[in-house]
Each structure stands twice: as structure tokens, then as C-alpha cells.
Design an enzyme around this catalytic site. Sequence first.
Site, PDB file in Angstrom:
ATOM      1  N   ASP A  48     -27.024 -10.459  -0.361  1.00 38.48           N
ATOM      2  CA  ASP A  48     -27.588 -11.753   0.047  1.00 38.48           C
ATOM      3  C   ASP A  48     -29.049 -11.531   0.420  1.00 38.48           C
ATOM      4  O   ASP A  48     -29.828 -11.073  -0.394  1.00 38.48           O
ATOM      5  CB  ASP A  48     -26.746 -12.323   1.191  1.00 38.48           C
ATOM      6  CG  ASP A  48     -26.908 -13.820   1.350  1.00 38.48           C
ATOM      7  OD1 ASP A  48     -28.025 -14.322   1.160  1.00 38.48           O
ATOM      8  OD2 ASP A  48     -25.927 -14.504   1.705  1.00 38.48           O
ATOM      9  N   GLU A  61     -29.265 -18.561   7.986  1.00 36.92           N
ATOM     10  CA  GLU A  61     -29.999 -17.831   6.946  1.00 36.92           C
ATOM     11  C   GLU A  61     -31.435 -17.557   7.371  1.00 36.92           C
ATOM     12  O   GLU A  61     -31.933 -18.101   8.354  1.00 36.92           O
ATOM     13  CB  GLU A  61     -30.036 -18.646   5.641  1.00 36.92           C
ATOM     14  CG  GLU A  61     -29.042 -18.210   4.581  1.00 36.92           C
ATOM     15  CD  GLU A  61     -29.442 -16.910   3.879  1.00 36.92           C
ATOM     16  OE1 GLU A  61     -30.426 -16.270   4.303  1.00 36.92           O
ATOM     17  OE2 GLU A  61     -28.763 -16.550   2.904  1.00 36.92           O
ATOM     18  N   ASN A  63     -31.679 -15.357  -4.059  1.00 34.67           N
ATOM     19  CA  ASN A  63     -31.500 -14.943  -2.673  1.00 34.67           C
ATOM     20  C   ASN A  63     -32.613 -14.009  -2.226  1.00 34.67           C
ATOM     21  O   ASN A  63     -33.777 -14.308  -2.402  1.00 34.67           O
ATOM     22  CB  ASN A  63     -30.104 -14.345  -2.478  1.00 34.67           C
ATOM     23  CG  ASN A  63     -29.245 -15.206  -1.577  1.00 34.67           C
ATOM     24  OD1 ASN A  63     -29.712 -15.691  -0.550  1.00 34.67           O
ATOM     25  ND2 ASN A  63     -28.001 -15.415  -1.950  1.00 34.67           N
ATOM     26  N   ASN A  66     -32.917 -22.411  -1.550  1.00 38.96           N
ATOM     27  CA  ASN A  66     -32.243 -21.286  -0.914  1.00 38.96           C
ATOM     28  C   ASN A  66     -33.310 -20.375  -0.290  1.00 38.96           C
ATOM     29  O   ASN A  66     -34.324 -20.849   0.196  1.00 38.96           O
ATOM     30  CB  ASN A  66     -31.339 -20.555  -1.913  1.00 38.96           C
ATOM     31  CG  ASN A  66     -30.149 -19.894  -1.231  1.00 38.96           C
ATOM     32  OD1 ASN A  66     -29.535 -20.503  -0.347  1.00 38.96           O
ATOM     33  ND2 ASN A  66     -29.801 -18.689  -1.611  1.00 38.96           N
ATOM     34  N   ASP A 100     -23.051 -26.303  -6.906  1.00 43.96           N
ATOM     35  CA  ASP A 100     -21.806 -25.766  -7.441  1.00 43.96           C
ATOM     36  C   ASP A 100     -21.938 -24.315  -7.900  1.00 43.96           C
ATOM     37  O   ASP A 100     -20.998 -23.745  -8.462  1.00 43.96           O
ATOM     38  CB  ASP A 100     -21.294 -26.639  -8.598  1.00 43.96           C
ATOM     39  CG  ASP A 100     -22.279 -26.719  -9.780  1.00 43.96           C
ATOM     40  OD1 ASP A 100     -23.292 -25.984  -9.779  1.00 43.96           O
ATOM     41  OD2 ASP A 100     -22.014 -27.510 -10.707  1.00 43.96           O
ATOM     42  N   GLU A 101     -23.116 -23.713  -7.661  1.00 43.75           N
ATOM     43  CA  GLU A 101     -23.391 -22.313  -8.009  1.00 43.75           C
ATOM     44  C   GLU A 101     -23.222 -22.041  -9.504  1.00 43.75           C
ATOM     45  O   GLU A 101     -22.884 -20.925  -9.914  1.00 43.75           O
ATOM     46  CB  GLU A 101     -22.533 -21.353  -7.178  1.00 43.75           C
ATOM     47  CG  GLU A 101     -22.767 -21.496  -5.686  1.00 43.75           C
ATOM     48  CD  GLU A 101     -22.011 -20.486  -4.849  1.00 43.75           C
ATOM     49  OE1 GLU A 101     -21.521 -19.485  -5.421  1.00 43.75           O
ATOM     50  OE2 GLU A 101     -21.895 -20.704  -3.629  1.00 43.75           O
ATOM     51  N   ARG A 128     -30.432 -27.307  -4.838  1.00 47.71           N
ATOM     52  CA  ARG A 128     -31.022 -27.230  -3.504  1.00 47.71           C
ATOM     53  C   ARG A 128     -31.846 -25.955  -3.357  1.00 47.71           C
ATOM     54  O   ARG A 128     -31.754 -25.030  -4.170  1.00 47.71           O
ATOM     55  CB  ARG A 128     -29.940 -27.254  -2.417  1.00 47.71           C
ATOM     56  CG  ARG A 128     -29.057 -26.002  -2.348  1.00 47.71           C
ATOM     57  CD  ARG A 128     -28.292 -25.994  -1.036  1.00 47.71           C
ATOM     58  NE  ARG A 128     -27.326 -24.916  -0.913  1.00 47.71           N
ATOM     59  CZ  ARG A 128     -27.607 -23.682  -0.526  1.00 47.71           C
ATOM     60  NH1 ARG A 128     -28.853 -23.320  -0.269  1.00 47.71           N
ATOM     61  NH2 ARG A 128     -26.644 -22.775  -0.396  1.00 47.71           N
TER      62      ARG A 128
END
Length: 289
Positions: A200, A15, A152, A106, A124-125, A104
Site C-alpha cells: 500500500d 491513509e 498507491n 487515492n 470498483d477497483e 476517485r
Amino acid sequence: MRWELAVREWAELGEGPTWDAASARLIWVDILSSRIHTYDPADGRRTVLATEQHVGAAKPRAGGGLVVNLRDGVALYGPEHGGGSQLDGGGFRWLLREPVAGRRANDAAVAPDGSLWAGTMRYDEAPGGGTLTRIAPDGTATPVLGAVSVSNGIGWSPDGRLMYYVDSPTRTVDVLDFDGQLAHNRREFIRLDPDAGFPDGLTVDAEGGVWVALWDGAAVRRYAADGTLDQIVALPVRRPTACAFGGPGLTDLYITSARVGQAAPHPLAGSVLVVPGAGRGVPGHAFAG
């Protein structure tokens, strides 16, 4: 446009490619392997820094070193990481530490004023479990967006008046007005069809075009400043994650990718790809802290 292999790697979740102009190298992360990578396209030299937590993004600091978006907050690595050939893990300190169970870091980006805009998401989104926060150079945190799902891509127009933002499950790239420090008036810029994948990471070029990596879409798309689809770069990897311009003149488009969640990933999944001469990027900003 045709892609080439820049860095052969087996990243679980590659990423956040970022061109560090001060050292003429690419910085990128493998979130789930807790690694920060660098790559010098001039000589092929690479370095790897193991972080103590999952790392969502790593960006250069104005005085050298890195600012990193970690699981439990935002931290700094010292100037020895600004342009040297080694990343040895020294000089670490927390700038903002606020752990939340099950959450977390990103993607993140540095704004024109030198602040860090750091996103989070739940492992777990879960819908609404993520945030977007502005981190000032002194560590002051200002909430920007709450109740996002997978925070994102973030980027700014060449004149700094617009900010683009992705909350991936919405399948949209949104645009906000930017006043130099904060963003407001969020509205839809483009919406993807389900068969195109999920937006993304993104980057904005010198003409105001928005390049978006498509998770599960095996492509990067460029949208003109008016939202019109302009170009599609087909890729061999199913899950490209983000893109950034780099190299001499900022003309080469670097693309990170992921292996995670695929029973039989493409052999190049997790590698960094590059599209030489894809366009012309905008010089990035270093974190002012």
C-alpha cells in the site's frame, strides 16, 4: 520494533500520513469519511477538516495551507491551514478539476521539485481504471502512468534519482529513474508473496530503505536499497495503509490503518500507530503551488 498508539480513531480508510515540518504535526486523511486530520505529538492536539468529497491525500504547501487530492481533482486550502490550530474549511479553490464517473483520488506525494504526483483508482477497483499524474504548481497536468488499477505508495530515494511506486494488485513495489521532473524505465523492485498481503503506502528513509505498509498483511516491512528484506514490524491491525517518519529528528514511524471491509476489525483498526525510534526519515517537500 514495537508499536505504540499515537491517535485513537475509527477511520474507515485512514491513509497518507505526512509530517509537516513547518507546524511540527502529522497530517493524515480518512478517505471514505472525507476528513483531513492533524495531530501534534508534543501536546496531543488534534484538528479535523471536513472536505466536500472523498479525499485521497493532503500535503503541506510551501506558503502555508494544503494541497488535496480529491475525487474530482486537485484543490488548495489557504495559508490559514499551514500551521494554525484550526482547520475551518476556508480558502478553498480548485487547481485542477477533471471528474470521471466512478473514479476517485487515492495516494499522492510531493516530489523534490515541488510538484504533486497524484494517483487515482476506480471505486470498483477495475483493472486499468486508475492513473498517476504530475501536477505542476500552476496546475498543469502531465500524465505519468495510465491503466493502473489501485495507484498507491510513491516515494523518492534520498538523492532524488529514483522513484518508488505501488500499483497494489500487482503485489509489487516498482522503481523508476527520476530526472528531476519525470520518471521512466519502470521495473520491479520487490514482489510480495500472496500470504504477505498487498503493498500500500510507502516511505523511504535516509539510508535508502523502503518501508511498505501491507494491506491484509498486518505489518510494515523495510527493504534495503538493494531490495533485501531487512525488518518486519508486526501490527495488531490487519489493514495498515501507509507510513511516514515524523517527530523530532524524523525518527518515529507513523502508520495509518483502516476498518473498511472487515466484519470484526481489531479495536485499534482505523487508528494511527507509531514506532518510536524506527529509523531516520528524509525531510519532506512542500507543494510549491
